[in-house]
Enzyme design. Structure first.
Site, short mmCIF file in Angstrom:
data_model
loop_
_atom_site.label_atom_id
_atom_site.label_comp_id
_atom_site.label_asym_id
_atom_site.label_seq_id
_atom_site.Cartn_x
_atom_site.Cartn_y
_atom_site.Cartn_z
N SER A 610 0.84 -1.19 0.00
CA SER A 610 0.00 0.00 0.00
C SER A 610 0.88 1.25 0.00
O SER A 610 1.64 1.45 -0.94
CB SER A 610 -0.96 -0.03 1.20
OG SER A 610 -1.96 0.94 1.07
N ASP A 685 -8.92 -4.66 -6.43
CA ASP A 685 -8.54 -3.69 -5.41
C ASP A 685 -9.35 -2.41 -5.62
O ASP A 685 -9.25 -1.76 -6.66
CB ASP A 685 -7.04 -3.39 -5.52
CG ASP A 685 -6.50 -2.62 -4.33
OD1 ASP A 685 -7.28 -1.94 -3.66
OD2 ASP A 685 -5.28 -2.71 -4.08
N HIS A 717 -7.54 -5.13 -1.54
CA HIS A 717 -6.31 -4.39 -1.28
C HIS A 717 -5.24 -5.20 -0.57
O HIS A 717 -4.15 -4.71 -0.36
CB HIS A 717 -6.63 -3.12 -0.49
CG HIS A 717 -5.48 -2.17 -0.40
ND1 HIS A 717 -4.70 -1.84 -1.48
CD2 HIS A 717 -4.94 -1.51 0.66
CE1 HIS A 717 -3.76 -0.99 -1.11
NE2 HIS A 717 -3.88 -0.78 0.18
#
Length: 739
Positions: A610, A685, A717
């Site tokens: 991320s 995602d 994600h």
């Protein structure tokens, strides 16, 4: 980025080569397998994760937990655990639910305590919700969630009185329905609040991409007669195509994703009155793209309060509204910040209902508690110091004392404290090193304290509000006692500015020899709302870190400026220059590593997910002479393609800060890639869109650089469940093959 993902960032990828696959699947003596150290692995709970008490919580003033097929309860008067109900009891109470060992495998159906009814619990089965009085073991109220043969209604929340529930149907209808007393047979009352208009206008859902502490979309009034709910108009936000490959012919599952600098959704707040069956919308007015957060009902249920944050996120007004007319009654106070402001918690009213309330604010540079009154302007600071209040836990019964969790002992620790409303009598109620998680009983006379530290796997205990231990509930044994564990240490460095302290965690390889040189992996996150280095069990190190250290790697993690729990200035250092200060701090960590004779300077890798994926890619592009191998999971590549709320908070908009967005657009520098970089992304995602990784690959093709790629079909994600073992094995293999 979102909090819900920050606790599961210690994982990674899958790749193409296979030279070391079998060595990682074998469970060598004293060394962990990935099945043992990975959440979702078949041996994670039994071999690696510290023991815990299942369903440890309060039911009124009873401390309860599951032991076998019974729920045990401990009263403060009699500290001997006693069975208060069992799976067999539930089978007897609910004969039509088929609750037995075969169906539930010895586990209880989902249940939760009721704050307003300390002796009662709500039990939710696959088709019905029941309110059960625990002492008498009788059903008080119930309501079927079933339509046809399968449940078609999603329970959202019970009213404070447990007489009504809010639910959503498969068609998007938001409705409220009555739970009938068990002895009554009349037809249950049911009222429609609103009906979603496809995905263009939705009701009762969390809004603003779940930023600003928003986790839900409905808010019951204290008396249980009214429901505040969000209405989100997304029609101005273009649908973004997410493709689901599960059907034989793939289908689109578009989401309304507002990107930085583009139109954002419009949110209003409605109030549905059960008595009149009418909805009134609050007349918030102003810019329709502002953010409505921290919804709070007045104790008398006649008005409510909204924190209204400007789209620029530099201005916040807390306003009061009449729920009958929707008219604005008053502005309680205004907060402003030259960079950004981010209210995370609603107002908390004093139990006397005299109009006093608590508010959490960073106005002095750290998150602290302030006392205000709806009858008088201004806020009076209660807590103060160079530390952060992380959670408000409640008032004492007489309302003279407040309880809260904070980092006062150390930025790496969370403990429970108390203080008087006048700011005096500051007391550490859990003066034991570590990270503490606490919950209070109904009468606010005692709390459950579950904590761990670098050397303590987990301890759970009962403690009174003077800080005296009543009873130890659990002392978990060290699950790593028989394993060959790496040396784990914590330390500090000073940033290049000459004054900022940075905390790091270091894992040395098993059987460490200072005369050898070891490959080193930097695990990084680096973004807001996350802290990786703590005084938790194993100093916060994840199972993957331990696994790699057992196989001969140094594993290093540093929390740079921009990360959590260090105050406003520490976090805001990244404003309008995301990826600059964070990189500088990470390179300070690299300097430290390169000073160690046992670090192989030619074999340094980096891995993150991320925001950490963004950091990993950035470090690989900017310092290709330092980092030989990188693994970037779910990386943000172009911040103009990230969502409005988060992106514009830290970067401002692309129109306001074009140079900042250009500097941190990694696709523009794709040609600078020198080492081996593996990009990993979930194909659905909806937080960091797969487009980021694909755009980077496209740029690499054009500029003739050569990353490796892996994708996870059907994952959002991050990668969860059994597939997470595959993910971790892939990352391990990538470093083994290339570092």
């Amino acid at each position: 980025m979102k909090k819900s993902f920050l606790q599961i960032l210690l994982a990674g990828a899958i790749l193409l080569s296979g030279s070391a696959l079998h060595s990682y699947a074998q469970d060598a003596q004293g060394l962990y397998s990935l099945e043992e150290v990975t959440p979702g692995g078949s041996k994670f709970l039994s071999n690696y994760y510290p023991q815990y008490l299942p369903r440890l919580q309060w039911i009124g003033d009873y401390c309860t937990y599951q032991e076998g097929k019974q729920i045990m309860g401990i009263s403060l008067q009699d500290k001997t655990p006693k069975a208060i109900f069992s799976l067999q009891d539930l089978g007897t109470i609910l004969p039509n639910e088929g609750i037995n060992d075969h169906m539930y495998n010895g586990r209880f159906p989902y249940y939760f305590p009721l704050a307003e009814h300390p002796s009662q619990i709500a039990v939710q089965t696959w088709k019905t919700i029941y309110i059960i009085d625990v002492p008498t073991k009788k059903v008080v109220r119930s309501l079927s969630l079933q339509t046809g043969e399968r449940s078609a209604n999603e329970l959202l929340e019970l009213s404070p009185t447990a007489e009504w529930m809010i639910a959503r149907s498969e068609s998007g209808e938001l409705f409220v329905q009555q739970l009938l007393p068990s002895e009554k047979k009349q037809e249950t009352l049911r009222y429609t609040i609103a009906q979603n208009e496809e995905d263009k206008i939705v009701y009762g859902e969390a809004v603003h991409q779940r930023e600003f502490g928003i986790e839900k979309g409905i808010f019951w009034s204290p008396d249980g007669t009214k429901i505040a709910f969000y209405r989100m108009d997304q029609s101005m936000v273009a649908p973004y195509p997410i493709v689901d490959i599960t059907p034989h012919k793939a289908e689109q599952r578009p989401v309304r994703y507002p990107m930085a600098g583009e139109p954002s959704h419009h949110v209003t707040l409605g109030v549905f009155d059960l008595k009149t069956q009418r909805t009134t919308y609050m007349q918030t007015g102003g810019d329709p793209e502002h953010y409505l957060t921290n919804i709070t009902w007045a104790p008398d249920s006649k008005s409510l309060f909204i924190a209204e944050v400007s789209r620029s996120q530099s201005h916040n007004e807390v306003n009061r509204y009449d729920v009958t007319t929707g008219a604005r009654l008053a502005t309680l106070f205004v907060e402003e910040d030259a960079k950004y402001i981010e209210p995370q918690s609603p107002m908390l009213f004093h139990p006397s209902n005299d109009g006093r309330y608590l508010w959490l604010s960073r106005k002095d540079g750290y998150n602290h508690l302030y006392l205000g009154s709806i009858h008088h302007p201004g806020l009076q600071q209660i807590t103060q110091g160079a530390w952060e209040v992380t959670a408000f836990k409640g008032f004492s019964k007489d309302g003279k004392t407040i309880f809260f969790e904070a980092t006062a002992a150390s930025p790496l620790e969370t403990r429970l404290y108390s203080i008087g409303l006048n700011g005096k009598g500051f007391t550490d109620l859990t003066p034991i090193e570590g990270v503490h998680h606490t919950s209070f009983n109904a009468s606010m006379t005692a709390f459950i304290d579950t904590y761990s530290s670098p050397s303590v796997p987990r301890i759970s205990r009962l403690v009174n509000t003077k800080g005296k231990e009543i009873k130890q509930l659990l002392k978990a044994e060290n699950p790593t006692a028989k394993a060959k564990m790496p040396e784990i240490s914590l330390g500090t460095l000073t940033a290049h500015d000459g004054k900022t302290t940075l905390y790091y965690r270091l894992l040395k390889p098993v059987n460490f020899d200072p005369n050898k040189k070891y490959p080193t992996i930097v695990y990084v996150y680096g973004g807001p709302h996350a802290q990786l280095v703590t005084k938790d069990w194993l100093a916060g190190a994840g199972g993957w870190d331990v696994y790699m250290a057992q196989r001969g790697y140094v594993v290093f993690t540093l929390d740079n400026r921009g990360s959590a729990n260090r105050g406003r200035d520490f976090e805001q250092a990244i404003h309008r220059q995301v990826g600059t200060v964070e990189m500088d701090d990470q390179m300070r960590g690299i300097e430290f590593l390169q000073e160690q004779s046992w670090v192989d300077r030619d074999r340094i890798g980096v891995y993150g997910w991320s925001f950490g994926g963004f950091m990993t890619t950035n470090l690989m592009l900017t310092h290709g002479d330092v980092f030989k191998v990188g693994v970037a999971g779910g990386p943000v590549i172009d911040w103009s393609r990230y969502e409005v709320m988060y992106g514009e908070r830290y970067n401002d908009s692309p129109q306001e800060n074009p140079e900042g967005y250009k500097r941190n657009n990694l696709a523009l520098r794709a040609g600078d890639l020198k080492g081996r970089l593996l990009l990993i992304h979930g194909t659905v995602d909806n937080v960091v869109l797969w487009q980021h990784a694909q755009a980077f690959v496209e740029a690499c093709i054009t500029l003739r650089s050569y990353p490796d790629c892996m994708f996870y079909p059907g994952h959002e994600h991050n990668v969860h469940g059994r597939d997470r073992v595959h993910l971790n094995q892939t990352i391990a293999r990538y470093f083994e093959d290339h570092l």
